[in-house]
Design a protein around this motif. Structure first.
Motif, short mmCIF file in Angstrom:
data_model
loop_
_atom_site.label_atom_id
_atom_site.label_comp_id
_atom_site.label_asym_id
_atom_site.label_seq_id
_atom_site.Cartn_x
_atom_site.Cartn_y
_atom_site.Cartn_z
N MET A 29 0.83 -1.21 0.00
CA MET A 29 0.00 0.00 0.00
C MET A 29 0.86 1.26 0.00
SD MET A 29 -2.82 -1.49 -0.25
CE MET A 29 -3.82 -0.01 -0.30
N ASP A 38 -8.15 -1.03 -0.26
CA ASP A 38 -7.53 -2.33 -0.52
C ASP A 38 -8.59 -3.37 -0.89
OD1 ASP A 38 -8.63 -3.42 1.87
OD2 ASP A 38 -6.91 -2.79 3.05
N TRP A 96 -6.71 3.23 3.31
CA TRP A 96 -5.36 3.60 3.69
C TRP A 96 -5.11 5.05 3.35
CZ3 TRP A 96 -1.52 -0.18 5.24
CH2 TRP A 96 -2.01 -1.49 5.30
#
Length: 359
Positions: free
Chosen positions: A8, A96, A102
């Motif tokens: 990420m 995600d 995130w």
């Protein structure tokens, strides 16, 4: 969590840039890492806890609004503001495969978090940074902000949650648990004190941080100057009393939230006086007479509120706060209730400190 933070982190960097990732901090809600790229500035990577914050988009919207306000205002606040960093493909967060959000935030270089306040100067600095935060955002219209966490710090709601958890739970034979429940019951009538004042029009909503504990205050490397407040997920409309009470709850208890012996917990009056002195040097002009009259109530209520939350989570099976073992949340609740007892015993002294600190 099966999604790797290394994967990420790349979404917030130019394609192909190398980087390293390491855990950062020990927060109870979001998972956090420090990302160190080869060329770009370091940044903080977080996966937002969806159980706690079901609307991450509201958090991002609030961060953008207050960031724009701060950047256009006081430079001393803006210098160390933890700006939201956009991902490579745009927007505010990255989603995600599991539906987790995130985000990346500016890492404040040359900063540190204190484990405890060791000097009066540090305490004054804590008060100043919170007062500067409130003063800087005092002109923001609360209607412009989303409520990222509805009913956060509304103490009667937490009490209702405890009642529900108690009714649903079995096995209430533990003496420590019964004692904790009795402690809350004896103070049931006090719990709505701030909400009653708000409903009566005595206290008004302002922009608050929501969680200004010591772990969310960054100091310089020397540990003398408080630079900024971090973890802005709970920024929202609320009562400044929530922030003042929570700051004092955290900073005036040097034994921490989980000392081995809850009875060792103390409320440090010297630190209380210094923090309030620092706070009022920045924000005294924004407080009304009614605000001032309710400061002691806030100082007493917020640790009681947190203890209620810990206790309810214990009864519910530890579904909200991360724990090290079964019984950890009950232990945390007992610590907060001991802090309440200390504050109640020192009521006269705290009221004198509040009166002496005001202009």
């Amino acid at each position: 969590m099966s999604v790797e933070p290394e994967f990420m982190a790349a979404r917030f960097l130019p394609a192909g840039e190398g980087y390293g990732v390491e855990p950062l901090g020990d927060g109870l809600i979001n998972q956090t890492w420090l990302v160190s790229p080869d060329a770009s500035p370091r940044f903080v990577l977080q996966r937002i806890n969806a159980r706690v914050f079901p609307h991450p988009e509201r958090i991002a919207a609030n961060l953008r609004r207050i960031q724009a306000h701060v950047r256009g205002g006081r430079s001393d606040i803006a210098d160390h503001w933890p700006d939201l960093i956009a991902p490579r493909e745009g927007g505010d967060t990255v989603l995600d495969a599991e539906g987790g959000h995130w985000r990346a935030l500016r890492y404040i270089e040359g900063s540190r978090v204190l484990d405890r306040i060791a000097t009066e100067r540090q305490a004054v600095a804590v008060g100043r940074v919170l007062g500067a935060f409130h003063a800087a955002l005092g002109e923001v219209d609360c209607a412009e902000l989303e409520d990222s966490l509805p009913d956060f710090h509304v103490a009667p709601g937490y009490l209702a949650g405890l009642d529900a958890a108690r009714a649903a739970a079995g096995g209430l034979d533990d003496p420590s648990l019964r004692q904790a429940l009795g402690f809350v019951e004896a103070r049931r009538g006090f719990v709505p004190v701030l909400e009653r004042a708000k409903a009566a029009g005595l206290l008004r909503l302002r922009v608050i941080h929501g969680d200004p504990k010591l772990a969310n205050i960054l100091f310089d490397r020397a540990g003398e100057c408080a630079l900024t407040l971090i973890d802005l997920d709970t920024v929202k409309p609320g009562l400044v009393h929530y922030d003042i009470g929570d700051c004092l709850r955290s900073c005036c208890n040097n034994s921490g939230e989980s000392p081995e012996d809850p009875e060792s917990t103390r409320f440090d009056l010297t630190l209380c006086e210094a923090i309030l002195r620092g706070y009022l040097s920045e924000a005294a002009n924004m407080l009304t007479a009614a605000d001032r009259e309710h400061l002691y109530d806030a100082i007493r209520l917020i640790p009681l509120e947190l203890g209620i939350r810990f206790l309810a989570d214990h009864l519910a099976g530890d579904v909200y706060f991360r724990t090290e073992s079964r019984g950890h949340n009950l232990h945390r609740a007992r610590v907060q209730f001991r802090l309440v007892e200390c504050i109640e015993a020192d009521e006269a002294a705290i009221r004198r400190i509040v009166a002496a600190s005001l202009p």
